[in-house]
Enzyme design. Structure first.
Site, mmCIF file in Angstrom:
data_model
loop_
_atom_site.group_PDB
_atom_site.id
_atom_site.type_symbol
_atom_site.label_atom_id
_atom_site.label_comp_id
_atom_site.label_asym_id
_atom_site.label_seq_id
_atom_site.Cartn_x
_atom_site.Cartn_y
_atom_site.Cartn_z
ATOM 1 N N TYR A 28 3.252 -2.287 -15.085
ATOM 2 C CA TYR A 28 2.303 -1.416 -14.385
ATOM 3 C C TYR A 28 3.017 -0.209 -13.766
ATOM 4 O O TYR A 28 2.513 0.909 -13.798
ATOM 5 C CB TYR A 28 1.555 -2.205 -13.301
ATOM 6 C CG TYR A 28 0.650 -1.356 -12.463
ATOM 7 C CD1 TYR A 28 -0.582 -0.927 -12.944
ATOM 8 C CD2 TYR A 28 1.025 -0.955 -11.181
ATOM 9 C CE1 TYR A 28 -1.424 -0.137 -12.179
ATOM 10 C CE2 TYR A 28 0.196 -0.168 -10.406
ATOM 11 C CZ TYR A 28 -1.025 0.244 -10.906
ATOM 12 O OH TYR A 28 -1.842 1.039 -10.138
ATOM 13 N N GLU A 29 4.201 -0.450 -13.208
ATOM 14 C CA GLU A 29 4.959 0.620 -12.547
ATOM 15 C C GLU A 29 5.824 1.417 -13.519
ATOM 16 O O GLU A 29 6.577 2.280 -13.106
ATOM 17 C CB GLU A 29 5.831 0.015 -11.434
ATOM 18 C CG GLU A 29 5.024 -0.537 -10.294
ATOM 19 C CD GLU A 29 5.855 -1.135 -9.177
ATOM 20 O OE1 GLU A 29 7.051 -1.464 -9.403
ATOM 21 O OE2 GLU A 29 5.318 -1.284 -8.069
ATOM 22 N N GLU A 86 8.213 -7.375 -0.802
ATOM 23 C CA GLU A 86 8.888 -6.752 -1.942
ATOM 24 C C GLU A 86 7.912 -6.471 -3.072
ATOM 25 O O GLU A 86 7.930 -5.396 -3.660
ATOM 26 C CB GLU A 86 10.019 -7.660 -2.431
ATOM 27 C CG GLU A 86 10.764 -7.131 -3.638
ATOM 28 C CD GLU A 86 11.583 -5.883 -3.371
ATOM 29 O OE1 GLU A 86 11.861 -5.148 -4.342
ATOM 30 O OE2 GLU A 86 11.966 -5.620 -2.212
ATOM 31 N N GLY A 100 -5.718 -9.492 -3.464
ATOM 32 C CA GLY A 100 -4.718 -8.641 -2.824
ATOM 33 C C GLY A 100 -4.886 -8.622 -1.315
ATOM 34 O O GLY A 100 -3.913 -8.752 -0.570
ATOM 35 N N ASN A 127 1.034 5.890 -6.978
ATOM 36 C CA ASN A 127 0.120 4.754 -7.055
ATOM 37 C C ASN A 127 -0.996 4.882 -6.012
ATOM 38 O O ASN A 127 -1.064 4.124 -5.048
ATOM 39 C CB ASN A 127 0.905 3.445 -6.882
ATOM 40 C CG ASN A 127 0.097 2.239 -7.266
ATOM 41 O OD1 ASN A 127 -1.109 2.305 -7.464
ATOM 42 N ND2 ASN A 127 0.775 1.099 -7.360
ATOM 43 N N TYR A 134 -3.876 -0.097 0.754
ATOM 44 C CA TYR A 134 -3.073 -0.412 1.930
ATOM 45 C C TYR A 134 -3.596 0.301 3.170
ATOM 46 O O TYR A 134 -3.678 -0.284 4.248
ATOM 47 C CB TYR A 134 -1.603 -0.049 1.690
ATOM 48 C CG TYR A 134 -0.934 -0.886 0.632
ATOM 49 C CD1 TYR A 134 -1.170 -2.258 0.523
ATOM 50 C CD2 TYR A 134 -0.042 -0.323 -0.272
ATOM 51 C CE1 TYR A 134 -0.548 -3.025 -0.448
ATOM 52 C CE2 TYR A 134 0.601 -1.086 -1.249
ATOM 53 C CZ TYR A 134 0.330 -2.434 -1.328
ATOM 54 O OH TYR A 134 0.946 -3.191 -2.282
#
Length: 165
Positions: A28-29, A86, A100, A127, A134
């Protein structure tokens, strides 16, 4: 918590699942080429004589759907431990179901129970879905801070500069 969703601490039996989540996150990253983790390295560092991190598995209908990998850090300003998240990853098929948020709130609860001064993590600047998520949970994006990192040959080179007696 929904009857469909549950959290549990990972065990050694989850090594393949943890590794698959790590690889999924890396994909994904767009960082798959950087993953050198394997089950044996994870066994040693997560479940060996000195565990360096902890893992929580999120399950949806008893199927592993996501994870959070975290460890303790320390704030000298607060004179308290903290929790550093992390990795937080939910498989695409299970996103939007609250996993999540549940993982993040579990870590916040754990931080409070362990008398930690903070819960913190990093997020890639591109992202935006994660940043928005968040911030919706009350997180503050710290614009003035930059992560520094030494790895590989640079880490070894600096270590070799330490004088030996």
């Amino acid at each position: 918590m929904s009857a469909q969703i549950s959290l549990r601490l990972a065990t050694q039996d989850d090594l393949a699942t943890i590794l698959s989540f790590i690889k999924g996150l890396a994909e994904y990253e767009k960082l798959s080429d950087q993953v050198v983790a394997d089950e044996e390295k994870l066994r040693e560092t997560l479940f060996g004589s000195k565990a360096y991190a902890e893992v929580v598995i999120a399950e949806y209908l008893q199927q592993a759907a996501g994870f959070a990998l975290f460890f303790h850090n320390y704030s000298t300003f607060l004179a308290k431990p903290g929790i550093y998240l992390e990795d937080l990853f939910v498989l695409p098929a299970f996103r939007g179901k609250g996993l999540g948020k549940l993982l993040l709130s579990y870590l916040a609860k754990l931080a409070v129970e362990r008398n930690c001064g903070r819960l913190e993590w990093s997020v890639l600047d591109w992202n935006q879905p994660a940043i928005d998520f968040y911030q919706s949970q009350g997180a503050q994006l710290l614009h003035d801070w930059r992560i520094n990192r030494l790895t590989g040959q640079q880490l070894v080179a600096l270590a070799q500069q330490y004088p030996t007696s």
